[in-house]
Design a protein around this motif. Structure first.
Motif, mmCIF file in Angstrom:
data_model
loop_
_atom_site.group_PDB
_atom_site.id
_atom_site.type_symbol
_atom_site.label_atom_id
_atom_site.label_comp_id
_atom_site.label_asym_id
_atom_site.label_seq_id
_atom_site.Cartn_x
_atom_site.Cartn_y
_atom_site.Cartn_z
ATOM 1 N N PRO A 1 0.797 -1.221 0.000
ATOM 2 C CA PRO A 1 0.000 0.000 0.000
ATOM 3 C C PRO A 1 0.837 1.283 0.000
ATOM 4 N N HIS A 2 1.968 1.265 0.704
ATOM 5 C CA HIS A 2 2.801 2.468 0.834
ATOM 6 C C HIS A 2 4.268 2.111 0.605
ATOM 7 N N LEU B 1 1.184 1.068 -4.119
ATOM 8 C CA LEU B 1 -0.077 1.618 -4.598
ATOM 9 C C LEU B 1 -0.147 3.130 -4.438
ATOM 10 N N THR B 2 0.409 3.658 -3.346
ATOM 11 C CA THR B 2 0.347 5.095 -3.066
ATOM 12 C C THR B 2 1.741 5.629 -2.789
ATOM 13 N N ALA B 3 1.862 6.937 -2.744
ATOM 14 C CA ALA B 3 3.131 7.574 -2.398
ATOM 15 C C ALA B 3 3.274 7.763 -0.892
ATOM 16 N N ALA C 1 1.212 9.993 5.450
ATOM 17 C CA ALA C 1 2.003 9.475 6.572
ATOM 18 C C ALA C 1 2.531 10.610 7.437
ATOM 19 N N SER C 2 2.779 10.299 8.687
ATOM 20 C CA SER C 2 3.250 11.317 9.625
ATOM 21 C C SER C 2 4.752 11.560 9.516
ATOM 22 N N GLY C 3 5.512 10.596 8.962
ATOM 23 C CA GLY C 3 6.961 10.761 8.884
ATOM 24 C C GLY C 3 7.442 10.833 7.451
#
Length: 86
Positions: A18-19, A46-48, A52-54
């Motif tokens: 996913p990431h 799938l995604t960039a 995300a927090s970091g």
């Protein structure tokens, strides 16, 4: 967006995550062992990971490219789908 390698390569193993960094965390050791045995391996994110927090998207892209080299991947691609929107 192709991050590393060639689009037309025929893979023996494809991991979809996913990431960026999820595939390395879950299957990095197996991918490295398979590559050492001559298998052509790749990862599709799938995604960039923009939610995300970091880190940011550009940092994750650079890290993905570096990880592809370390894992001896034949290709790595990011589909750029919306993070947290699938």
């Amino acid at each position: 967006m192709l991050i590393y390698g060639r689009e037309d390569v025929k893979l023996d193993v494809l991991v979809i995550g996913p990431h960026p960094d999820d595939a390395e965390i879950g299957t990095g050791g197996a991918l490295l062992k398979l590559a050492a045995r001559g298998k052509l391996c790749g990862i599709v994110d799938l995604t960039a990971g923009e939610m995300a927090s970091g880190g940011d998207v550009e940092t994750r892209r650079r890290e993905s490219q570096a990880a592809a080299q370390v894992l001896k991947l034949a290709m790595r691609e990011n589909l750029g789908l919306p993070d947290c929107g699938l």
